[in-house]
Write an enzyme that holds these catalytic residues in place. Structure first.
Site, PDB file in Angstrom:
ATOM      1  N   ASP A  30      48.332  41.374  38.865  1.00  0.00           N
ATOM      2  CA  ASP A  30      48.792  42.761  39.531  1.00  0.00           C
ATOM      3  C   ASP A  30      50.232  42.648  40.046  1.00  0.00           C
ATOM      4  O   ASP A  30      50.826  41.781  40.550  1.00  0.00           O
ATOM      5  CB  ASP A  30      47.765  43.289  40.678  1.00  0.00           C
ATOM      6  CG  ASP A  30      47.981  44.717  40.810  1.00  0.00           C
ATOM      7  OD1 ASP A  30      48.729  45.498  39.919  1.00  0.00           O
ATOM      8  OD2 ASP A  30      47.440  45.182  41.805  1.00  0.00           O
ATOM      9  N   HIS A  47      56.392  44.350  33.227  1.00  0.00           N
ATOM     10  CA  HIS A  47      55.614  44.053  32.367  1.00  0.00           C
ATOM     11  C   HIS A  47      55.876  42.748  31.411  1.00  0.00           C
ATOM     12  O   HIS A  47      55.275  41.784  31.205  1.00  0.00           O
ATOM     13  CB  HIS A  47      54.812  45.003  31.633  1.00  0.00           C
ATOM     14  CG  HIS A  47      54.218  46.041  32.427  1.00  0.00           C
ATOM     15  ND1 HIS A  47      53.095  45.836  33.281  1.00  0.00           N
ATOM     16  CD2 HIS A  47      54.173  47.358  32.328  1.00  0.00           C
ATOM     17  CE1 HIS A  47      52.837  46.901  34.044  1.00  0.00           C
ATOM     18  NE2 HIS A  47      53.059  47.982  33.329  1.00  0.00           N
ATOM     19  N   LEU A 141      42.166  24.554  26.286  1.00  0.00           N
ATOM     20  CA  LEU A 141      42.046  25.741  27.078  1.00  0.00           C
ATOM     21  C   LEU A 141      41.507  26.871  26.633  1.00  0.00           C
ATOM     22  O   LEU A 141      41.899  27.375  25.229  1.00  0.00           O
ATOM     23  CB  LEU A 141      43.327  25.958  27.902  1.00  0.00           C
ATOM     24  CG  LEU A 141      43.249  27.349  28.848  1.00  0.00           C
ATOM     25  CD1 LEU A 141      42.649  26.791  30.080  1.00  0.00           C
ATOM     26  CD2 LEU A 141      44.686  27.709  29.049  1.00  0.00           C
TER      27      LEU A 141
HETATM   28  C1  IPE Z   1      44.001  46.068  37.880  1.00  0.00           C
HETATM   29  O1  IPE Z   1      45.262  46.488  38.246  1.00  0.00           O
HETATM   30  C2  IPE Z   1      44.094  45.952  36.165  1.00  0.00           C
HETATM   31  C3  IPE Z   1      45.027  44.971  35.778  1.00  0.00           C
HETATM   32  C4  IPE Z   1      45.633  43.876  36.408  1.00  0.00           C
HETATM   33  C5  IPE Z   1      45.117  44.971  34.314  1.00  0.00           C
HETATM   34  P1  IPE Z   1      45.472  48.072  38.528  1.00  0.00           P
HETATM   35  O2  IPE Z   1      46.750  48.001  39.051  1.00  0.00           O
HETATM   36  O3  IPE Z   1      45.124  48.862  37.479  1.00  0.00           O
HETATM   37  O4  IPE Z   1      44.517  48.379  39.665  1.00  0.00           O
HETATM   38  P2  IPE Z   1      44.417  49.515  40.870  1.00  0.00           P
HETATM   39  O5  IPE Z   1      44.641  50.825  40.201  1.00  0.00           O
HETATM   40  O6  IPE Z   1      45.495  49.079  41.958  1.00  0.00           O
HETATM   41  O7  IPE Z   1      43.178  49.113  41.588  1.00  0.00           O
HETATM   42  C1  IPE Z   2      49.562  45.108  36.532  1.00  0.00           C
HETATM   43  O1  IPE Z   2      50.789  45.620  37.298  1.00  0.00           O
HETATM   44  C2  IPE Z   2      49.499  45.087  35.037  1.00  0.00           C
HETATM   45  C3  IPE Z   2      48.906  46.146  34.487  1.00  0.00           C
HETATM   46  C4  IPE Z   2      47.973  46.932  35.310  1.00  0.00           C
HETATM   47  C5  IPE Z   2      49.003  46.492  33.226  1.00  0.00           C
HETATM   48  P1  IPE Z   2      50.738  47.082  37.485  1.00  0.00           P
HETATM   49  O2  IPE Z   2      51.388  47.762  36.351  1.00  0.00           O
HETATM   50  O3  IPE Z   2      49.566  47.448  37.967  1.00  0.00           O
HETATM   51  O4  IPE Z   2      51.813  46.795  38.797  1.00  0.00           O
HETATM   52  P2  IPE Z   2      51.855  47.454  40.361  1.00  0.00           P
HETATM   53  O5  IPE Z   2      50.580  47.468  40.859  1.00  0.00           O
HETATM   54  O6  IPE Z   2      51.935  49.212  39.652  1.00  0.00           O
HETATM   55  O7  IPE Z   2      53.058  47.171  41.146  1.00  0.00           O
HETATM   56 MG    MG Z   3      48.568  47.601  39.880  1.00  0.00          MG
END
Ligand code: IPE
Ligand code: IPE
Ligand code: MG
Length: 252
Positions: A30, A47, A141
């Protein structure tokens, strides 16, 4: 119903003392969006940088004693994001899988995907199927990538399969134990995660492996995923080794 000692042994692992490396590490990657926004860049740039970090972590994992790794790439809730971000992510998944297939094979990585594929673009699904076939049987892995994965959705699909198996006589009610449920989850070919790591400072699990992580250890780091390094992973693993896992038992 009386519970025999064999039932107990099947459902709950023995307490584990300190010093073991985790066999299976699961990661909620995240913070990509915030990493990009902090720099005034579009979220997709975060990303892309996050995807580069995955390569480094995967390369380092076997040397750190990790045999299974599950990474959360796209949740069943992430469809709520803008069309631009969703389409950008889907395109990135396809290109990245294609581009990395040969190198992952060379490294002895077996790639698998968990989550519901039926909603994904057919081209992406084809790419996923083909790399799974190409890397099947590699043993350095096993890397499971969660795309359109949600723990509740996974349990819903498993419940449906179980209901059909019961209705059609492939299984009896007495046989519906925890193992019967685990065997119908997307993760059926992997042990449960020993350790779940979440980056970006959020301390929630966001629908990631609710069944499998029932007894996992958790580590939450403030580091945004694009800044997460193999060095930080090694530090987290060192801390894990100091933990005592009791699984409901008594300290040894
Ligand atoms: C969880 O992250 C999903 C992934 C890392 C793919 P999110 O950014 O979607 O989660 P919330 O919305 O903060 O709970
Ligand atoms: C996690 O990073 C990746 C996905 C959920 C695809 P985020 O895109 O949720 O990044 P933040 O939480 O907005 O910083
Ligand atoms: Mg996120």
């Amino acid at each position: 119903m009386a519970l025999s000692t064999t039932d107990i042994a099947e459902t709950s692992p023995e307490p584990q003392g300190e010093g073991r490396a985790p066999l299976h590490v699961a990661i909620i990657m995240d913070g990509n969006g915030r990493w990009a926004t902090q720099r005034g860049w579009p979220r997709l740039a975060g990303h892309r940088k996050g995807a580069e970090q995955i390569k480094k972590i995967v390369q380092a994992a076997p040397g750190l004693g990790i045999r299974y790794m599950t990474i959360y790439a796209f949740s069943t809730e992430n469809w709520k994001r803008s069309t631009q971000e969703v389409l950008g992510l889907m395109k990135m998944f396809r290109l990245m899988i294609k581009r990395e297939a040969a190198e992952l094979s060379r490294q002895g990585v077996e790639l698998r995907f968990i989550g519901d594929r039926t909603r994904l673009d057919p081209l992406l699904r084809e790419t996923m199927d083909s790399i799974e076939a190409r890397t099947r049987g590699n043993t350095k892995l096993t890397l499971a990538v969660a795309i359109n994965y949600g723990g509740r959705d996974e349990l819903r699909r498993a419940a449906l399969e179980l209901a059909r198996d019961l209705a059609e006589g492939r299984i009896t009610e007495d046989e519906v134990d925890e193992a019967a449920i685990s065997a119908r989850l997307d993760t059926r070919c992997m042990p449960d995660p020993d350790l779940v790591i979440r980056s970006s400072g959020e301390t929630r699990t966001s629908n990631f492996l609710p069944w499998q992580a029932a007894y996992s250890e958790y580590e939450f780091t403030p580091t945004l995923w694009p800044d997460f390094t193999p060095g930080e992973l090694a530090e987290i693993l060192a801390r894990f080794k100091g933990r005592e896992r009791r699984f409901g038992g008594v300290a040894s």
